[in-house]
Design an enzyme around this catalytic site. Structure first.
Site: not given
Ligand SMILES: NCC(=O)CCC(=O)O
Ligand SMILES: [Mg+2]
Length: 354
Positions: A222, A261, A276, A302, A341
């Site tokens: 992430k 990771e 992500k 998002s 989404y």
């Molecule tokens: N832990 C979930 C998120 O941080 C989502 C982030 C996003 O949709 O921008």
């Molecule tokens: Mg880690």
């Protein structure tokens, strides 16, 4: 066979068809890539990647109240839903054959504190939503995020001391949060906090407490990203977040580090791993899939959603086509599934076309 300008070099000495290049311009090409694109049936026949509803995880926002849907301004088409409404969207997901939904709470500011204590309340919004959904639709998968950011007054994913995010102390709280969610009936625990060692600690606690079947989808790679902005509007942490998350989320310039990771999370017991954000990190998805052959997921976050939905709302792009192109791009990069989404819209489009 070496090929240069279409005509195999080995064939250069053989007599050419007599053509008058000017009267009938025609290249002597043995291979024409366009033949397989000549019609819709031919394109379908050679298509390498296909998006299905099985690939989708639908993230939803839950808010306190009754019978209310509140639009998230920076995410056109996405609402915050009260628990009764989330059950209706879970029903929509089930009817659309979407296998799994993900839940994120908007916590009332009065319930947020330095420690994120509301995360451990067995009656918090996420737990209420899990129970309500599972009661009516036991066969849909429910994924719960593990991290403290929706619950802390400072908007960080962990506990803070002297401006530092504490790792091991945070993990101890995350373990309790995961158990609280498993107790409510959650199927997949998805730690998104990026603390070191949390997957192993959560796996052990789940196993010790009779939740051996609860899966872990680790937000393994992430990145600290500008693309999370609209999500922070949706859960109400945009205004309260102090500083940034670069001491725990990854540096967007790094790629090898993502493999390390992911390797650690697999060793600690992750059943599925996630990259992500999505679109700016397709190379990471491909490397992770090739390297570990694990069930690999990607989160179209998002800000990615907002770029497409916002441009479409302005008439600058064809929103539906951009949505489908972005989603199949994740499949092409090697993803087994996508948190997006767009899930209900994409599922409706897939259904209309098949
Ligand atoms: N832990 C979930 C998120 O941080 C989502 C982030 C996003 O949709 O921008
Ligand atoms: Mg880690």
């Amino acid at each position: 066979m070496a090929i240069k300008f279409g005509r195999p070099i080995e064939l250069r000495d053989t007599p050419r068809r007599q053509t008058d290049a000017l009267a009938s311009p025609s290249l002597d090409l043995a291979i024409r890539m366009r033949r397989n694109r000549k019609s819709e049936w031919a394109r379908r026949l050679v298509r390498e990647n296909v998006l299905t509803t099985d690939d989708l995880i639908w993230p939803m926002f839950v808010v306190d109240g009754h019978n209310t849907r509140t639009p998230v301004a920076s995410m056109p088409g996405v609402d915050r839903l009260t628990v009764d409404q989330i059950v209706r969207d879970a029903e929509r997901a089930a009817k659309l054959n979407i296998p799994c939904i993900a839940l994120f709470p908007f916590t009332e500011p009065a319930l947020r504190d330095e420690q994120g204590s509301e995360a451990l309340n067995p009656d918090n919004l996420v737990c209420q939503a899990v129970r309500a959904i599972k009661k009516e639709f036991p066969d849909i998968g429910v994924l719960c995020d593990v991290a403290l950011d929706p619950f802390t007054s400072h908007g960080h994913d962990g506990l803070i001391e002297d401006g530092k995010i504490l790792n091991d102390e945070t993990v101890a709280v995350l373990v309790k949060q995961a158990l609280t969610q498993a107790e409510a009936g959650c199927d997949v625990i998805a730690p998104s906090d990026m603390m070191d060692g949390r997957i192993g600690a959560i796996r052990e606690a789940l196993d010790d407490n009779g939740f051996g079947d609860v899966q872990i989808m680790s937000y393994a790679a992430k990145y600290a990203s500008a693309f999370y902005g609209p999500f922070r509007d949706a859960i109400g942490s945009a205004k309260t977040l102090t500083g940034d998350k670069r001491t725990y989320q990854m540096d967007s310039a790094n790629s090898d580090e993502a493999l390390r990771e992911v390797e650690l999370d697999i060793a600690e017991g992750a059943d599925m791993v996630m990259v992500k954000p999505g679109m700016p990190y397709l190379d990471i998805v491909r490397r992770v899939k090739d390297h570990f052959a694990m069930p690999t997921f990607v989160y179209q976050v998002s800000g990615e959603y907002a770029m497409i939905a916002g441009a479409a709302a302005n008439g600058w792009i064809d929103g539906e086509r951009a949505m489908m192109e972005s989603l199949v791009g994740f499949k092409r990069a090697g993803a087994d599934g996508i948190l997006t989404y767009f899930a209900p819209k994409a599922a409706e489009k897939i259904r209309a076309e098949t």
